[in-house]
Structures are given as C-alpha cells and as structure tokens.
Scaffold this motif. Structure first.
Motif, mmCIF file in Angstrom:
data_model
loop_
_atom_site.group_PDB
_atom_site.id
_atom_site.type_symbol
_atom_site.label_atom_id
_atom_site.label_comp_id
_atom_site.label_asym_id
_atom_site.label_seq_id
_atom_site.Cartn_x
_atom_site.Cartn_y
_atom_site.Cartn_z
ATOM 1 N N ASN A 12 0.845 -1.183 0.000
ATOM 2 C CA ASN A 12 0.000 0.000 0.000
ATOM 3 C C ASN A 12 0.890 1.246 0.000
ATOM 4 O O ASN A 12 1.635 1.482 0.958
ATOM 5 C CB ASN A 12 -0.898 -0.004 1.248
ATOM 6 C CG ASN A 12 -1.972 1.057 1.207
ATOM 7 O OD1 ASN A 12 -1.755 2.151 0.700
ATOM 8 N ND2 ASN A 12 -3.122 0.742 1.770
ATOM 9 N N PRO A 13 0.840 2.067 -1.045
ATOM 10 C CA PRO A 13 1.719 3.238 -1.118
ATOM 11 C C PRO A 13 1.441 4.276 -0.036
ATOM 12 O O PRO A 13 2.302 5.110 0.259
ATOM 13 C CB PRO A 13 1.427 3.814 -2.508
ATOM 14 C CG PRO A 13 0.063 3.305 -2.858
ATOM 15 C CD PRO A 13 -0.032 1.956 -2.229
ATOM 16 N N HIS A 14 0.273 4.216 0.568
ATOM 17 C CA HIS A 14 -0.082 5.189 1.600
ATOM 18 C C HIS A 14 0.491 4.825 2.976
ATOM 19 O O HIS A 14 0.425 5.631 3.902
ATOM 20 C CB HIS A 14 -1.604 5.324 1.716
ATOM 21 C CG HIS A 14 -2.256 5.769 0.451
ATOM 22 N ND1 HIS A 14 -3.449 5.256 -0.015
ATOM 23 C CD2 HIS A 14 -1.875 6.696 -0.481
ATOM 24 C CE1 HIS A 14 -3.771 5.828 -1.150
ATOM 25 N NE2 HIS A 14 -2.825 6.696 -1.458
ATOM 26 N N THR A 15 1.033 3.608 3.096
ATOM 27 C CA THR A 15 1.473 3.169 4.428
ATOM 28 C C THR A 15 2.925 2.685 4.463
ATOM 29 O O THR A 15 3.334 2.028 5.415
ATOM 30 C CB THR A 15 0.554 2.028 4.936
ATOM 31 O OG1 THR A 15 0.705 0.877 4.086
ATOM 32 C CG2 THR A 15 -0.906 2.465 4.952
ATOM 33 N N THR A 16 3.689 3.042 3.452
ATOM 34 C CA THR A 16 5.065 2.529 3.382
ATOM 35 C C THR A 16 5.946 3.014 4.531
ATOM 36 O O THR A 16 6.940 2.370 4.864
ATOM 37 C CB THR A 16 5.714 2.914 2.042
ATOM 38 O OG1 THR A 16 5.561 4.323 1.825
ATOM 39 C CG2 THR A 16 5.091 2.144 0.892
#
Length: 298
Positions: A12-16
């Motif tokens: 998930n790119p929002h939680t890297t």
C-alpha cells in the motif's frame, strides 16, 4: 503461485512509512483506509441482492445457507452463522459455518488446513448437499484450495454457489454462480487480510444474512421479533420489543411472553386480540411472517 498478482498482497503506497509514525498517526491512517471498504462494497450491491434472493428461495425450500472459508475468512463465516439462532430463531442446522481445520481452527492458527482440498470433500460429504442449499466461499485471495474444493463439491450437488473475494479474476470468482468481488485495495500491513479484506467480508455477510432474514419475515418493522429469550438480556430485549410493537405496558408484555413463549406470538395476540392456540395457527399459516399474520386479521 505469484502473490504479487493478488491485490491484497501488494504494498500500500499510503502506508510505506507507517513504522515511523506516532500512535495517533498510525490509527488515523488505519481509519482512513477502513473508510474505503464500504465504498468498495457499493459496486457489488446488485450481486449481493441477487445472492440474497437465492438464499431466501433456498431457505423457503428447506435448504441451508453454508459459509466456507479458512483462517480469518472461515472465522467470519462461523461468526455470522452462530449469530443467526439467537437473533432470528433459526434452527442451528439452517445456517452453517465451516472452517478449514474444524473448530480448533477458530482459536488456533492451522495454516496448513487451507491447502487440504481432500478434507473439504469429506466435510462436504457429511453435509449431504442438495440443490436447495446455498454455499458461499470466502477468501481474500480467491484461491484457497480448501474453499475451492468445497465450492466444486457444491456445484456437483446442484447447489447455488456464491463467493466473497477481494481480488479480481480469481478461481473462486470463476466457479461461483454469483461472485461478490470487493476490491478494497492493498492492506495497511501488506498481506494482513484480517484488516480491510476481513472488514469487507464481515459487512457483506451482515448484509446477506440480515437481508435474508428480513425477507423471511423474521423482522417486524426493524424489530428482531424472532429473538430467542435464552438469557436475562435477551429476555428483557424480547419484552421491550413486545412493548414497542404492540404499544402495551411492560407488565402486559411479560404476561403475553409467559403465555405464548415467543415474542412473535405475544405481539400477534396483543395487536389482534387472537387467543390461545389460534395465535400459533395463524402464524403457521403465514410461515411465521408476523406482519402478514397481523394484516390478515385487520
């Protein structure tokens, strides 16, 4: 198997960088991601409604609603099934939850059980599936061997087969007569499908069983009139429902509940004036559908 092709296994790119956040920032991110789940379900509402119709048709013909899954998905199916008897007065054998690995897997992780397709065949044989049954496979990836095997057995028996998955173009989607595919995106923690995928499955299961029970007449208005007064809380709930539905005092509700032994029968008697065995006869005439039974006396 290429897990990177499965939506719930992608990053998930929002939680890297979630591991660098404060507690408040972490829970805010989780909350924001969770809000995407009901939006993703919206597109599947027509199929969910279609599956509800098949469930109602099956249950009206002495069929069963059967959930099958492994891990989180299996536990959620068992949870929904186990809530139906106390909430809606269903027989325990009418809505069934099957989890790979059996009851032990409810409390302990038996990860290898999800790959046991042979055991699924055995578990389905025990059920003696019929054309009136509706079997719903549940899996985030849509590729769980145990669940696929159960779905195939159900197809052979002529049962209606549905699925709740979170990845497009899965094998389970291809097998199902009515597939529900909720694309809620990558998880906050990569591959942790107990989160958004699990939440979406729980919401869809809520819709399926609740809508089916409403259609079957187990709800009057928005009151759960088939609630079973099996403990102190549920007994009080039954009394409160009678008070609300029949517009009577608590004392009158208690007397009617004691006399007829069921919330539904007590309401029918108080609203229509029917007495004695005739109350149950009228309910039976309308297959327990309280609103129809009341309307028949007006």
């Amino acid at each position: 198997m290429n897990l990177h092709q499965i939506l719930t296994e992608t990053r998930n790119p929002h939680t890297t960088h979630i591991d660098e956040k404060t507690s408040l920032e972490i829970v805010t991110i989780i909350n924001e991601e969770d809000q995407l789940v009901p939006q993703a379900i919206t597109n599947e509402l027509p199929k969910i409604a279609q599956l509800v119709d098949r469930i109602v048709e099956g249950l009206e013909n002495n069929g069963r609603l059967i959930y099958v899954g492994a891990g989180t998905s299996g536990r959620l199916g068992v949870l929904d099934a186990s809530e139906c008897p106390p909430t809606y007065g269903t027989p325990f054998e009418q809505v069934i939850g099957i989890i790979a690995g059996g009851d032990t897997a409810l409390r302990f992780p038996l990860e290898g059980a999800e790959d046991d397709a042979i055991q699924a065949e055995k578990d389905m044989e025990v059920l003696t599936l019929t054309k009136h049954d509706v079997l719903i496979g549940i899996a985030a990836s849509g590729r769980t061997p145990y669940t696929i095997s159960a779905m195939n057995q159900a197809k052979k028996a002529g049962a209606t087969v549905g699925c709740i998955v979170n990845t497009l173009h899965s094998e389970m989607e291809q097998i199902a007569d009515i597939p529900i595919v909720v694309q809620c995106g990558p998880e906050v923690i990569t591959g942790s499908t107990r989160m958004k995928a699990g939440t979406s499955q729980k919401l869809v299961l809520n819709m399926l069983s609740t809508a089916a029970m409403i259609r079957l007449g187990k709800v009057y208005g928005n009151l759960m009139v088939d609630v079973q007064p099996s403990n102190e809380k549920l007994t009080q709930r039954a009394k409160d429902i009678i008070v609300e539905a029949a517009n009577v005092t608590l004392k009158e509700a208690e007397k009617a509940l004691a006399e007829y032994g069921s919330t539904k029968a007590a309401i029918l008697s108080l609203v229509t004036g029917l007495q004695g065995e005739e109350v149950h006869q009228v309910l039976d005439q309308y297959n327990g559908h309280l609103k129809k039974a009341i309307q028949s006396q007006m």
